[in-house]
Design a protein around this motif. Sequence first.
Motif, PDB file in Angstrom:
ATOM      1  N   LYS A 107       0.847  -1.327  -0.224  1.00 19.05           N
ATOM      2  CA  LYS A 107      -0.137   0.461   0.013  1.00 19.05           C
ATOM      3  C   LYS A 107       1.082   1.299  -0.149  1.00 19.05           C
ATOM      4  O   LYS A 107       2.183   1.298   0.396  1.00 19.05           O
TER       5      LYS A 107
ATOM      6  N   LYS B  81      -6.188   8.573   9.779  1.00 23.14           N
ATOM      7  CA  LYS B  81      -7.155   8.290  10.328  1.00 23.14           C
ATOM      8  C   LYS B  81      -7.537   6.396  10.517  1.00 23.14           C
ATOM      9  O   LYS B  81      -7.960   6.193  11.417  1.00 23.14           O
ATOM     10  N   ASP B  82      -7.451   6.065   8.955  1.00 20.48           N
ATOM     11  CA  ASP B  82      -7.774   4.266   8.651  1.00 20.48           C
ATOM     12  C   ASP B  82      -7.346   4.104   7.608  1.00 20.48           C
ATOM     13  O   ASP B  82      -7.603   4.311   6.716  1.00 20.48           O
ATOM     14  N   PRO B  83      -5.905   3.454   7.820  1.00 21.27           N
ATOM     15  CA  PRO B  83      -4.794   3.158   7.257  1.00 21.27           C
ATOM     16  C   PRO B  83      -5.876   2.324   5.921  1.00 21.27           C
ATOM     17  O   PRO B  83      -4.884   1.832   5.317  1.00 21.27           O
ATOM     18  N   LYS B  84      -6.911   1.543   6.142  1.00 17.69           N
ATOM     19  CA  LYS B  84      -8.082   0.959   5.157  1.00 17.69           C
ATOM     20  C   LYS B  84      -8.948   1.473   4.255  1.00 17.69           C
ATOM     21  O   LYS B  84      -9.533   0.720   3.561  1.00 17.69           O
ATOM     22  N   SER B  85      -8.201   3.288   4.457  1.00 16.28           N
ATOM     23  CA  SER B  85      -9.720   3.983   3.927  1.00 16.28           C
ATOM     24  C   SER B  85      -9.115   3.718   2.066  1.00 16.28           C
ATOM     25  O   SER B  85      -8.140   3.054   2.129  1.00 16.28           O
ATOM     26  N   ARG B  86     -10.245   3.545   1.652  1.00 16.24           N
ATOM     27  CA  ARG B  86      -9.939   3.000   0.026  1.00 16.24           C
ATOM     28  C   ARG B  86      -8.538   4.271  -0.882  1.00 16.24           C
ATOM     29  O   ARG B  86      -8.556   3.484  -1.966  1.00 16.24           O
TER      30      ARG B  86
ATOM     31  N   LYS C 194      -5.472  12.097   5.022  1.00 15.96           N
ATOM     32  CA  LYS C 194      -5.687  12.562   6.075  1.00 15.96           C
ATOM     33  C   LYS C 194      -7.024  11.251   6.435  1.00 15.96           C
ATOM     34  O   LYS C 194      -6.414  10.970   7.172  1.00 15.96           O
ATOM     35  N   ALA C 195      -7.569  11.300   5.373  1.00 18.74           N
ATOM     36  CA  ALA C 195      -8.445  10.087   5.768  1.00 18.74           C
ATOM     37  C   ALA C 195      -7.241   8.752   5.619  1.00 18.74           C
ATOM     38  O   ALA C 195      -7.598   7.892   6.658  1.00 18.74           O
ATOM     39  N   ILE C 196      -6.400   8.640   4.984  1.00 17.54           N
ATOM     40  CA  ILE C 196      -5.551   7.013   5.563  1.00 17.54           C
ATOM     41  C   ILE C 196      -5.131   7.530   7.047  1.00 17.54           C
ATOM     42  O   ILE C 196      -4.424   6.558   7.491  1.00 17.54           O
TER      43      ILE C 196
ATOM     44  N   SER D 197       0.488   3.706   2.046  1.00 20.50           N
ATOM     45  CA  SER D 197       0.914   4.043   3.488  1.00 20.50           C
ATOM     46  C   SER D 197       2.437   3.511   3.737  1.00 20.50           C
ATOM     47  O   SER D 197       3.230   4.143   4.715  1.00 20.50           O
TER      48      SER D 197
ATOM     49  N   ASN E  84      -5.713   4.794   0.347  1.00 14.09           N
ATOM     50  CA  ASN E  84      -4.765   4.090   0.569  1.00 14.09           C
ATOM     51  C   ASN E  84      -4.399   2.551  -0.258  1.00 14.09           C
ATOM     52  O   ASN E  84      -4.600   1.736   0.208  1.00 14.09           O
TER      53      ASN E  84
END
Length: 225
Positions: free
Chosen positions: A23, A96-101, A92-94, A25, A103
């Motif tokens: 990924k 908060k949540d590394p599983k964000s789409r 910013k979304a990543i 990240s 990423n």
Amino acid sequence: EMVTISGAVNYAGRYVLDNKKEKLSTVIERAGGLTAMANLDGVKIKRPILDKQIEDLENVNLNFVKKDTIKNSAAKKLKEELKFATIPVDWKAIMKDPKSRTNVTLFPGDAIEVATYNEGVKVTGNVLLTSEIPYSKGRGFRYYLDAVGGIDNKGWKKKAYIVYPNGKAAVTHSFLFMKSYPKVIPGSQIIVPERPEVVKMTTGEWVSIGSVVSSMALLILTAFK
């Protein structure tokens, strides 16, 4: 199978993908993360278009274009500009949540770019003065257009759009008599396109149309007599 990372990261350079599902990240983490000067809204990926896809684009039938000069120009544009696709990233979304789409899984040849934070807003295109205006919180789209003197006589204001630091774009929307302008953030670029030229009909063409209409009207009247 390599990817590159550049811009506001601690260790820019080329990195080998650990696996086929690595990924975004994790590569940024391996690069030491973002620097203090990084724009969190300015992370994007440039993904090369495959040779086969470029070949298909180059073989597009451009016979709908009548003039050879225009056809050649269109073909040149395809060859020169469509070499990669830009993938906007919501960092910013990543965070908060590394599983964000957003990423996404990286592909070999991907180029990760992290923009340095810039407080300016660029205004380009068909405006009176191409410039970079300091970002002012709470100010809207029109404020920055006014700050460069407005649009010129060829500018198409209702089609003005904005490109964000991560490569995502947004356009002006109209509903009835109301316009909804895109939000402006630091590092954005506002672009005012040129209004398409309207070819005015000559007097002879109007006369020809009038003759055709008159002839049709005469035929209709004759048919109903």
